[in-house]
Design a protein around this motif. Structure first.
Motif, PDB file in Angstrom:
ATOM      1  N   UNK A 142      -5.498 -16.680   4.014  1.00 57.88           N
ATOM      2  CA  UNK A 142      -6.010 -15.530   3.549  1.00 57.88           C
ATOM      3  C   UNK A 142      -6.866 -14.840   4.638  1.00 57.88           C
ATOM      4  N   UNK A 143      -7.528 -15.504   5.465  1.00 56.24           N
ATOM      5  CA  UNK A 143      -8.442 -15.166   6.647  1.00 56.24           C
ATOM      6  C   UNK A 143      -7.954 -15.060   7.913  1.00 56.24           C
ATOM      7  N   UNK A 144      -6.496 -15.805   7.883  1.00 58.48           N
ATOM      8  CA  UNK A 144      -5.819 -15.718   9.145  1.00 58.48           C
ATOM      9  C   UNK A 144      -6.659 -16.437  10.048  1.00 58.48           C
TER      10      UNK A 144
ATOM     11  N   UNK B 288      -2.443 -10.751  -4.088  1.00 56.07           N
ATOM     12  CA  UNK B 288      -3.790 -10.893  -3.828  1.00 56.07           C
ATOM     13  C   UNK B 288      -4.594  -9.536  -3.679  1.00 56.07           C
ATOM     14  N   UNK B 289      -3.953  -8.723  -3.040  1.00 55.78           N
ATOM     15  CA  UNK B 289      -4.636  -7.102  -2.968  1.00 55.78           C
ATOM     16  C   UNK B 289      -4.996  -6.780  -4.482  1.00 55.78           C
TER      17      UNK B 289
ATOM     18  N   UNK C 174       0.311 -11.533  -0.317  1.00 55.82           N
ATOM     19  CA  UNK C 174      -0.610 -10.616   0.069  1.00 55.82           C
ATOM     20  C   UNK C 174      -0.680  -9.596  -1.055  1.00 55.82           C
TER      21      UNK C 174
ATOM     22  N   UNK D 100       1.045  -1.241  -0.066  1.00 52.95           N
ATOM     23  CA  UNK D 100      -0.036  -0.005   0.015  1.00 52.95           C
ATOM     24  C   UNK D 100       0.795   1.153  -0.035  1.00 52.95           C
TER      25      UNK D 100
ATOM     26  N   UNK E 158      -5.480 -22.044   1.438  1.00 56.11           N
ATOM     27  CA  UNK E 158      -5.513 -20.688   0.908  1.00 56.11           C
ATOM     28  C   UNK E 158      -6.507 -19.962   1.834  1.00 56.11           C
ATOM     29  N   UNK E 159      -7.773 -20.319   2.060  1.00 56.96           N
ATOM     30  CA  UNK E 159      -8.599 -20.014   2.892  1.00 56.96           C
ATOM     31  C   UNK E 159      -7.940 -19.535   4.457  1.00 56.96           C
TER      32      UNK E 159
ATOM     33  N   UNK F 258      -5.305  -8.431  -7.066  1.00 54.39           N
ATOM     34  CA  UNK F 258      -6.137  -9.273  -7.720  1.00 54.39           C
ATOM     35  C   UNK F 258      -7.546  -8.926  -7.694  1.00 54.39           C
ATOM     36  N   UNK F 259      -7.634  -8.374  -6.412  1.00 55.23           N
ATOM     37  CA  UNK F 259      -9.249  -7.984  -6.197  1.00 55.23           C
ATOM     38  C   UNK F 259      -9.901  -6.941  -6.933  1.00 55.23           C
ATOM     39  N   UNK F 260      -8.679  -6.081  -7.258  1.00 53.86           N
ATOM     40  CA  UNK F 260      -9.268  -4.799  -7.720  1.00 53.86           C
ATOM     41  C   UNK F 260      -8.941  -4.711  -9.224  1.00 53.86           C
TER      42      UNK F 260
ATOM     43  N   UNK G 224      -2.105 -13.709 -13.062  1.00 54.98           N
ATOM     44  CA  UNK G 224      -1.628 -14.430 -12.058  1.00 54.98           C
ATOM     45  C   UNK G 224      -1.959 -15.954 -11.817  1.00 54.98           C
TER      46      UNK G 224
END
Lengths: 194, 194, 194, 194
Positions: free
Chosen positions: A169-171, A109-110, A106, A30, A165-166, A112-114, A122
């Motif tokens: 990602x969600x820790x 992944x960030x 991460x 970021x 992955x789940x 990839x969302x947007x 990817x």
DNA sequence: AATTAACCGAGACGGTACGTCCTGTCTTGTA
DNA sequence: TACAAGACAGGACGTACCGTCTCGGTTAATT
């Protein structure tokens, strides 16, 4: 109109990708800025804008293997599918637990969302090789009669990778080797004949 | 030092959350700005900075049910676990396919990557209720002898939800009802006795 | 509508004026804020806004003697006008060279430019007493035949004070005792009979 | 580190100075903001901050003639010093009475109080030329035997200009032509031989 | 060998948003 | 009802980046 790739400076390209990787690690995605990349790489900002459409794209190129360079992956084949899958899942779990890789993944992944385009990229460059290699191993196990004949292979490999992955990602919890084993065991149970 | 919650303006709080939701939908998370939220809500920027630590936190509060307000979820129990799980997974798949929810969920996910605190918050507020409700249903099925007695319930519920999440996030394929059924069938197969 | 002066807290008033003076010296007029005054004085902002119309007005009250308290000034009268005026001008020059008074006076001057009301106030409270006292001394000298009979006294006192003020404000040169003497000598020369 | 003046946009510079002048007149110095200047000039705020250290400095450049452009002033020389000085002082008095010039000069003066650097600048660019030209005229009168030979010219010119400035700044009284004449007459009386 | 056209480093530009600060008003609870 | 405290809407501050745009200065490849 569009620039001539033949005249592109390889030197600058490498400097940009290296600077991006370093900054990604130092400040995180970021806070990664084009200006900082250019300054660190000793490059004009325009040189970045000339060759990449977005910050995400630079990051992707800096982290992902070149499309051509994607190696042909192959899973171990000891004859025991479940054991082989455990080996693979344990390796993935370990990767996700590595701080450096965790952070980089991460960042990917960030983005990839947007940006669906980058997401596709990817999946194609990074994920598909793994999924395909795993499918290949499952096919071999099918042939050996260890797995159901009518198995939906795509759904099967997703069932293998998705839980890791789940969790990551969600820790939700730690990606221990034991968890990797549990996932493999359950997934294989779901794929067996009958 | 820190502000006094007793004197907080409920009017402003609601205006901010509403404005955030509207703007999230209109322009998307990456283009969401504090200034725009403040302007739309008719609120000073300071009022936002006073009560939330980050843009992500505002978005979270605007999208997630209040911690207290988390409803007690309960899954249907027709006696047939597999059928009940299919119902649930189909519903989830459908949600993920709704453009509005898709967009909002991606916004949440983006922020989860970069702020572990918010991730924890989201898991606690949004995810845990579902996971717990599903565990409850699995327990009931265990009691009925439909599932293995020694089942790792946490791993089991993750195996149910993870594949849908995986497909959705990486845009690997469409979240059709059929896919939901496949996932449920396979997962239940992995949980059965023997 | 307007507040009742009878109920005004003398304690707060003093605390505000003191805090203002301290802050004026510490940070200077341009950086003086109502919030800082209130905080330093341990007073609500409203208490300041209730009793003063502007930041400049607070500063004025904090630096200027109360209207009623204006002392009756009188210049020395040794019989030698020029000598007496030199004494006065040297004293003024010295005051302007004192860092603290320099700073405070500049703060006043700044506000005088932008608020004619305050300017009038300052002239009335601070300047007029001096001008009038000086005029009085000149009248006495006129009576003694040392100055021209038809002298424009207002113009004369202004001619005495203006050069010091001019040098000070524009920082054209130092306000030495010698300069004070020069001004007095020249001004008196202009006032003599013939 | 510091910007390269060779690459400075003359277009932007002019737009900024013009916008500043307009806004100064429209809203006055205390309400002049960098944001408004930038907006009016169609310029990024950074472009202002890049080239000027403060709001006051922008105003100075917008109001004062360029250092190089300072014209060689020369006072009229009819042979009668007093008459010539009256002409000059009347002109100055008239200028100070013009609302536009009054406002602009007060803006300059305000800033001079709080920033010695700008004060020096203003004296050098605006005041010194006038003082020097006047000194020149006095020298010519000295040569003609109209003024004392040993006259302190610096003190003399200050005695001429200071009273007008004093009245103007403190709004003690109107700057009429008659007052200008009185000042000239008295000052010349102070400068005469004997 | 001279020309020319592109990429290159550098960084100024018009903008947008940031997070902070302060203004002047309003609200709450205390004396 | 005056007060201390401080939340509020508003708005300017000065900074950081964005993506575009010149500006010389190297490179190539073409004349």
């Amino acid at each position: 109109m569009s620039p001539d790739p033949a005249r592109r400076s390889e030197r600058s390209r490498q400097a940009i990708l290296t600077a991006t990787r370093e900054l990604l690690f130092e400040v995180g995605y970021p806070k990664l800025t084009i200006e900082a990349i250019a300054a660190r790489a000793g490059v004009g900002k325009q040189t970045i804008y000339r060759w990449w459409p977005s910050k995400g794209a630079v990051m992707f190129d800096s982290l992902l293997p070149a499309p051509a360079g994607a190696p042909e992956l192959a899973l171990p084949d000891t004859g025991d599918v479940e054991a082989d899958l455990k080996t693979v899942l344990r390796a993935i779990a370990e990767e996700f637990e590595t701080p450096y890789l965790d952070q980089m993944t991460r960042a990917l992944a960030t983005e990839v969302h947007n940006d669906p385009t980058l997401g596709e990229e990817m999946v194609k460059r990074l994920l598909m090789p793994h999924l395909e290699a795993t499918k290949e191993r499952l096919r071999s196990a099918q042939a050996a009669g260890q797995l159901a004949a009518g198995l939906d292979l795509q759904a099967a490999v997703e069932m293998l990778f998705a839980p890791l992955f789940y969790r990551w990602m969600l820790r939700i919890g730690p990606l221990t080797p034991e968890y990797a084993d549990t996932v493999a065991t359950m997934a294989v149970a779901a794929m067996r004949p009958h």
